[in-house]
Design an enzyme around this catalytic site. Structure first.
Site, PDB file in Angstrom:
ATOM      1  CG  ASN A 179      32.316  41.727  97.532  1.00 45.15           C
ATOM      2  OD1 ASN A 179      31.924  42.798  98.004  1.00 45.15           O
ATOM      3  ND2 ASN A 179      31.868  41.250  96.380  1.00 45.15           N
ATOM      4  CB  SER A 203      36.277  30.723 104.349  1.00 46.76           C
ATOM      5  OG  SER A 203      36.672  29.850 105.383  1.00 46.76           O
ATOM      6  CE1 TYR A 251      33.265  33.535 107.845  1.00 45.83           C
ATOM      7  CE2 TYR A 251      34.258  31.361 107.724  1.00 45.83           C
ATOM      8  CZ  TYR A 251      34.322  32.715 107.488  1.00 45.83           C
ATOM      9  OH  TYR A 251      35.437  33.256 106.876  1.00 45.83           O
ATOM     10  CB  SER A 252      30.223  26.347 106.838  1.00 42.12           C
ATOM     11  OG  SER A 252      31.348  26.076 107.630  1.00 42.12           O
ATOM     12  CB  ALA A 253      25.466  28.252 105.474  1.00 43.59           C
ATOM     13  CB  SER A 254      27.817  32.977 104.937  1.00 48.09           C
ATOM     14  OG  SER A 254      29.143  32.904 105.445  1.00 48.09           O
ATOM     15  CE  LYS A 255      33.402  34.207 104.128  1.00 47.19           C
ATOM     16  NZ  LYS A 255      33.782  35.455 103.448  1.00 47.19           N
TER      17      LYS A 255
HETATM   18  N1  LIG Z   1      40.554  35.558 109.504  1.00 42.18           N
HETATM   19  C1  LIG Z   1      40.234  34.324 109.075  1.00 42.18           C
HETATM   20  O1  LIG Z   1      40.463  33.322 109.787  1.00 42.18           O
HETATM   21  C2  LIG Z   1      39.640  34.152 107.705  1.00 42.18           C
HETATM   22  C3  LIG Z   1      39.776  32.907 107.074  1.00 42.18           C
HETATM   23  C4  LIG Z   1      39.205  32.719 105.824  1.00 42.18           C
HETATM   24  C5  LIG Z   1      38.499  33.751 105.242  1.00 42.18           C
HETATM   25  N2  LIG Z   1      38.385  34.952 105.865  1.00 42.18           N
HETATM   26  C6  LIG Z   1      37.590  35.999 105.198  1.00 42.18           C
HETATM   27  O2  LIG Z   1      38.431  37.087 104.915  1.00 42.18           O
HETATM   28  C7  LIG Z   1      37.656  38.303 104.899  1.00 42.18           C
HETATM   29  C8  LIG Z   1      38.356  39.339 105.765  1.00 42.18           C
HETATM   30  O3  LIG Z   1      38.341  38.878 107.110  1.00 42.18           O
HETATM   31  P1  LIG Z   1      39.403  39.352 108.219  1.00 42.18           P
HETATM   32  O4  LIG Z   1      40.023  38.131 108.741  1.00 42.18           O
HETATM   33  O5  LIG Z   1      40.244  40.450 107.692  1.00 42.18           O
HETATM   34  O6  LIG Z   1      38.385  39.879 109.339  1.00 42.18           O
HETATM   35  P2  LIG Z   1      38.311  41.287 110.092  1.00 42.18           P
HETATM   36  O7  LIG Z   1      39.649  41.683 110.543  1.00 42.18           O
HETATM   37  O8  LIG Z   1      37.242  41.164 111.120  1.00 42.18           O
HETATM   38  O9  LIG Z   1      37.838  42.272 108.907  1.00 42.18           O
HETATM   39  C9  LIG Z   1      36.519  42.284 108.422  1.00 42.18           C
HETATM   40  C10 LIG Z   1      36.052  43.720 108.353  1.00 42.18           C
HETATM   41  O10 LIG Z   1      34.724  43.753 107.802  1.00 42.18           O
HETATM   42  C11 LIG Z   1      34.003  44.710 108.566  1.00 42.18           C
HETATM   43  N3  LIG Z   1      32.555  44.526 108.492  1.00 42.18           N
HETATM   44  C12 LIG Z   1      31.777  43.689 109.230  1.00 42.18           C
HETATM   45  N4  LIG Z   1      30.490  43.897 108.955  1.00 42.18           N
HETATM   46  C13 LIG Z   1      30.431  44.875 108.011  1.00 42.18           C
HETATM   47  C14 LIG Z   1      29.367  45.551 107.356  1.00 42.18           C
HETATM   48  N5  LIG Z   1      28.093  45.267 107.616  1.00 42.18           N
HETATM   49  N6  LIG Z   1      29.669  46.522 106.456  1.00 42.18           N
HETATM   50  C15 LIG Z   1      30.949  46.828 106.194  1.00 42.18           C
HETATM   51  N7  LIG Z   1      32.007  46.248 106.810  1.00 42.18           N
HETATM   52  C16 LIG Z   1      31.744  45.288 107.713  1.00 42.18           C
HETATM   53  C17 LIG Z   1      34.505  44.477 109.979  1.00 42.18           C
HETATM   54  O11 LIG Z   1      34.143  45.524 110.848  1.00 42.18           O
HETATM   55  P3  LIG Z   1      34.036  45.184 112.438  1.00 42.18           P
HETATM   56  O12 LIG Z   1      35.436  45.186 112.944  1.00 42.18           O
HETATM   57  O13 LIG Z   1      33.219  46.298 112.984  1.00 42.18           O
HETATM   58  O14 LIG Z   1      33.375  43.851 112.540  1.00 42.18           O
HETATM   59  C18 LIG Z   1      36.003  44.385 109.733  1.00 42.18           C
HETATM   60  O15 LIG Z   1      36.622  45.641 109.726  1.00 42.18           O
HETATM   61  C19 LIG Z   1      36.255  37.912 105.396  1.00 42.18           C
HETATM   62  O16 LIG Z   1      35.403  37.744 104.301  1.00 42.18           O
HETATM   63  C20 LIG Z   1      36.490  36.569 106.073  1.00 42.18           C
HETATM   64  O17 LIG Z   1      35.337  35.763 106.080  1.00 42.18           O
HETATM   65  C21 LIG Z   1      38.944  35.191 107.077  1.00 42.18           C
END
Ligand SMILES: NC(=O)c1ccc[n+]([C@@H]2O[C@H](COP(=O)([O-])OP(=O)(O)OC[C@H]3O[C@@H](n4cnc5c(N)ncnc54)[C@H](OP(=O)(O)O)[C@@H]3O)[C@@H](O)[C@H]2O)c1
Length: 263
Positions: free
Chosen positions: A84, A137, A150-154
């Site tokens: 996920n 996160s 966001y913090s709440a969701s994680k």
């Molecule tokens: N980057 C950070 O700083 C960071 C740090 C800690 C944890 N994380 C976690 O790592 C994970 C991946 O994040 P990332 O950094 O790779 O972000 P990202 O590049 O924005 O990738 C997230 C992907 O999820 C897609 N998405 C959003 N809403 C959706 C929905 N309703 N159904 C299906 N797909 C959907 C997004 O599409 P759109 O482009 O259309 O939004 C995007 O392609 C997330 O869970 C994030 O919370 C990220």
């Protein structure tokens, strides 16, 4: 990872697309899904193997979620690992944030992955094997000012992962929670990048994070916090949150200036 049948959400994203390409290189059979069809297509084009199925879908939509599971089973014949990774990350002053965006954050980051897990669990229970990998996160252990929703969701995903892990302890299914610190991807707006630079927040490259996530999946680690000193702060915050309150006070003031600029 060789031969593992993996369903990956957020595959078009910064971390997801790196995961997809590395897992494919390691011989996994993949079903990739994302709401962003163009990003999903770009991810597909970066992978050379044919053994990949793609589903453009919104994980919050019930019919879409069922389609993701059905197509994964049809193309892969089972699911060994669900990752996920889809998510959104609104940054801003909570009192001024759009109520619909707050709700959407919980829907996408918490409710949707929980329901996707619910949809694949019968398959894994039938196999008596599987791995559920929830990408969390650092903000899922340290409540961060200006990232309240966001913090709440994680935090919720961390609690869900722990409870379900205990619930499934007598089965062959592992539940993992893997928490990166900040990563250079499009989930972060320019305001977040500006804030991160101003407070000297560590930001990792998505490929190194994907490599760490794969290593944690391989080791079946229950809960992993990526990056030091963030992994230490997670522990300190759990025991002495008052210490952290004081330590982040001046950083919060700087971050506030950037949070105020977002809607
Ligand atoms: N980057 C950070 O700083 C960071 C740090 C800690 C944890 N994380 C976690 O790592 C994970 C991946 O994040 P990332 O950094 O790779 O972000 P990202 O590049 O924005 O990738 C997230 C992907 O999820 C897609 N998405 C959003 N809403 C959706 C929905 N309703 N159904 C299906 N797909 C959907 C997004 O599409 P759109 O482009 O259309 O939004 C995007 O392609 C997330 O869970 C994030 O919370 C990220």
């Amino acid at each position: 990872m060789h031969g593992k049948r993996i369903l990956l959400t957020g595959a078009g994203g910064g971390i997801g697309s790196q995961l997809a390409s590395m897992l494919s290189d390691r011989g996994a059979a993949l079903c990739l899904t994302d709401i962003n069809e163009q990003a999903l297509q770009r991810c597909r084009e970066s992978i050379t193997t044919d053994d990949i199925h793609m589903v453009a879908a919104d994980i919050f939509n019930t019919a879409d979620r069922q389609r993701i599971v059905d197509e994964t089973l049809q193309h892969l014949g089972g699911i060994d690992i669900l990752i996920n990774a889809a998510g959104i990350n609104p940054f801003g002053v909570y009192a001024e944030q759009d109520a619909a965006l707050i709700q959407r954050t919980i829907e996408i980051n918490t409710i949707s992955p929980m329901l996707l897990v619910r949809a694949v669990l019968p398959v894994m229970l039938e196999q008596n094997s599987g791995q559920i990998v929830n990408i969390g996160s650092t903000f899922g252990s340290i409540g961060f000012a200006w990232f309240s929703a966001y913090s709440a969701s994680k935090f919720a995903m961390r609690g869900f992962s722990q409870a379900l892990r205990r619930e499934l302890a007598e089965t062959g299914i592992d539940v993992q929670y893997i928490a990166p610190r900040a990563v250079k991807t499009a989930i972060n707006s320019q305001a977040v990048y500006d804030m991160a630079a101003a407070v000297k927040m560590n930001m990792d490259e998505p490929d190194e994070v994907a490599r760490m996530i794969i290593s944690k999946i391989h080791k079946r680690e229950k809960e992993s916090h990526l990056g030091f000193p963030e992994s230490l702060f997670v522990r300190i915050n759990a025991i002495f949150p008052g210490l952290v309150d004081r330590a982040v006070r001046s950083q919060n003031r700087v971050a506030h200036e950037h949070a105020k600029k977002t809607g």
